[in-house]
Design an enzyme around this catalytic site. Structure first.
Site, PDB file in Angstrom:
ATOM      1  N   ASP A  62     -24.082 -35.969 -86.707  1.00 39.14           N
ATOM      2  CA  ASP A  62     -24.373 -35.964 -88.139  1.00 39.14           C
ATOM      3  C   ASP A  62     -25.012 -34.649 -88.590  1.00 39.14           C
ATOM      4  OD1 ASP A  62     -27.042 -36.121 -87.276  1.00 39.14           O
ATOM      5  OD2 ASP A  62     -27.212 -38.264 -87.655  1.00 39.14           O
ATOM      6  N   GLU A 115     -27.499 -33.372 -86.391  1.00 40.31           N
ATOM      7  CA  GLU A 115     -27.003 -33.063 -85.055  1.00 40.31           C
ATOM      8  C   GLU A 115     -27.320 -34.178 -84.055  1.00 40.31           C
ATOM      9  OE1 GLU A 115     -26.783 -28.514 -85.119  1.00 40.31           O
ATOM     10  OE2 GLU A 115     -28.924 -28.904 -84.979  1.00 40.31           O
ATOM     11  N   GLU A 122     -39.584 -25.414 -91.993  1.00 43.00           N
ATOM     12  CA  GLU A 122     -38.562 -26.462 -91.950  1.00 43.00           C
ATOM     13  C   GLU A 122     -39.106 -27.792 -92.453  1.00 43.00           C
ATOM     14  OE1 GLU A 122     -37.533 -28.558 -88.130  1.00 43.00           O
ATOM     15  OE2 GLU A 122     -35.637 -27.513 -88.492  1.00 43.00           O
TER      16      GLU A 122
HETATM   17  C1  BGC Z   1     -31.205 -29.654 -88.357  1.00 44.05           C
HETATM   18  C2  BGC Z   1     -29.852 -29.191 -88.837  1.00 44.05           C
HETATM   19  C3  BGC Z   1     -29.875 -27.686 -89.084  1.00 44.05           C
HETATM   20  C4  BGC Z   1     -30.401 -26.930 -87.864  1.00 44.05           C
HETATM   21  C5  BGC Z   1     -30.617 -25.452 -88.130  1.00 44.05           C
HETATM   22  C6  BGC Z   1     -31.597 -28.853 -87.122  1.00 44.05           C
HETATM   23  O1  BGC Z   1     -32.842 -29.272 -86.694  1.00 44.05           O
HETATM   24  O2  BGC Z   1     -31.179 -31.028 -88.043  1.00 44.05           O
HETATM   25  O3  BGC Z   1     -29.511 -29.857 -90.015  1.00 44.05           O
HETATM   26  O4  BGC Z   1     -28.593 -27.240 -89.384  1.00 44.05           O
HETATM   27  O5  BGC Z   1     -31.639 -27.476 -87.475  1.00 44.05           O
HETATM   28  O6  BGC Z   1     -31.479 -25.256 -89.209  1.00 44.05           O
END
Ligand code: BGC
Length: 367
Positions: free
Chosen positions: A168, A171, A322
């Site tokens: 998803d 990931e 994040e």
């Molecule tokens: C997130 C993804 C994202 C990736 C890079 C992962 O932890 O779940 O959605 O694309 O980090 O930012």
């Protein structure tokens, strides 16, 4: 570092976030997911395509164009892989998810051979959507020749695999079909239909909408996946930006209400209830997505509230992480992840992107 501390009034600004995205872009167009978190020293189609859209809405057309050209080259580099997996799939043979087209590329556009859960089709859909937006915003009426092959290849790939279980947008959960992934693919195929002037892709997109309406909305709201009746913050994208459901759709309104009831933490939005990644704090990407939805639905007050939540989470050097608060919400899992990968990303490029997108949307709506 005292030297890097920015004046307070320049920190939570669109200009600062646009500068951050540009700083995180390579000369060749690739956009690194985060420069300070080793696991994210790659370019994801998902993150990068939202960043390119943010660059477009901020008027940075040339930088966005460079990203899209980089994707075209990255996709050309895996052309035979894409053709092979489509052919194998059409013959009805099984495929190994570990050898599917990747979710992320090295910054030079090459494929990374490792054990990352790579089979994630949403990013390819988000790319086509973002490219469509780029052409629309820059007034390009017909797709330039050098894009045609990659756009067609990606559209064929998505059409073949749209209903196959894959990882998803977070990931995870590679055995399931995910509702927000369907939305990303829908958005991509609608764009491809227009870009290629080929109604076939619109027909496939329509079949995705049917699937979404049926299986994914059984209990009066949209569920996370074929295996989970939870809600997920990424379901916000069903209406904004991918428009697979109408803004006023009853099941979607219920989904948004559930997201706000169940996933809000310290004023922002978490990914999903059972999430444990870094203790599962609130994500600017999702808080921005909720604000974006409220702009579209005309509730600017709430949109501004969510934009302001993001604004308070920049650090003194203008970085935007994040996620926030996982160490308070679930200290045990937070620590487990810190022990594994170090602290969460302090500057995440698509966090800046969502801040830009939301701020510009609010601005355009008249505030
Ligand atoms: C997130 C993804 C994202 C990736 C890079 C992962 O932890 O779940 O959605 O694309 O980090 O930012």
């Amino acid at each position: 570092m005292a030297d890097d501390v920015l004046p307070r009034d320049t920190i939570a600004t669109v200009e600062n976030s646009v500068r951050s995205i540009l700083r995180h872009q390579e000369e060749n167009g690739a956009i690194v997911a985060s420069p300070d978190f080793e696991q994210y020293h790659f370019c994801w189609l998902r993150d990068g395509s939202f960043c390119a859209y943010a660059l477009d809405v901020a008027g940075q057309y040339e930088a966005s164009a460079r990203y899209h050209s980089w994707v075209v080259k990255a996709v050309s580099g895996i052309a035979s892989l894409i053709d092979d997996v489509i052919a194998t799939h059409e013959r009805g043979e099984l495929l190994d998810p570990a050898f599917m087209p990747p979710a992320r590329f090295a910054l030079d556009g090459s494929t990374v051979i490792d054990d990352w859960p790579n089979f994630q089709i949403d990013g390819y859909g988000t790319w086509l959507w973002s490219l469509g937006q780029h052409f629309a915003l820059t007034g390009v009426a017909s797709v330039p020749e050098e894009f045609l092959e990659s756009v067609t290849r990606v559209a064929r790939y998505l059409s073949a695999f749209v209903l196959s279980p894959c990882y998803d947008v977070w990931e995870e959960n590679g055995e399931d079909v995910h509702t927000s992934t369907l939305a990303c693919v829908y958005g991509g195929l609608v764009a491809a239909g227009r870009l290629l002037d080929n109604t076939h892709y619109e027909v496939v997109a329509e079949s995705i909408r049917t699937r979404l309406r049926g299986a994914a909305a059984r209990g009066g709201y949209f569920i996370k996946s074929s295996a989970s009746e939870e809600v997920d913050g990424s379901l916000l994208w069903l209406s904004t930006p991918f428009r697979v459901v109408e803004l006023k759709d009853r099941e979607f309104a219920r989904t948004v209400a559930l997201i706000e009831e169940q996933l809000k933490f310290e004023g922002g939005v978490r990914r999903y209830g059972a999430d444990v990644y870094f203790g599962s704090g609130s994500w600017p990407v999702l808080t921005g997505s909720l604000g974006w939805y409220y702009v579209a639905s005309g509730d600017l007050g709430r949109a501004i509230q969510y934009r302001d939540w993001i604004a308070t989470h920049f650090d003194t050097e203008g970085r935007l992480g994040e996620q926030f608060g996982g160490e308070r919400r679930d200290p045990q899992h937070y620590q487990e992840w810190v022990a594994r990968w170090g602290p969460p990303a302090r500057d995440l490029t698509w966090s800046h992107a969502m801040y830009v997108i939301l701020s510009q949307a609010i601005e355009e709506a008249g505030h």
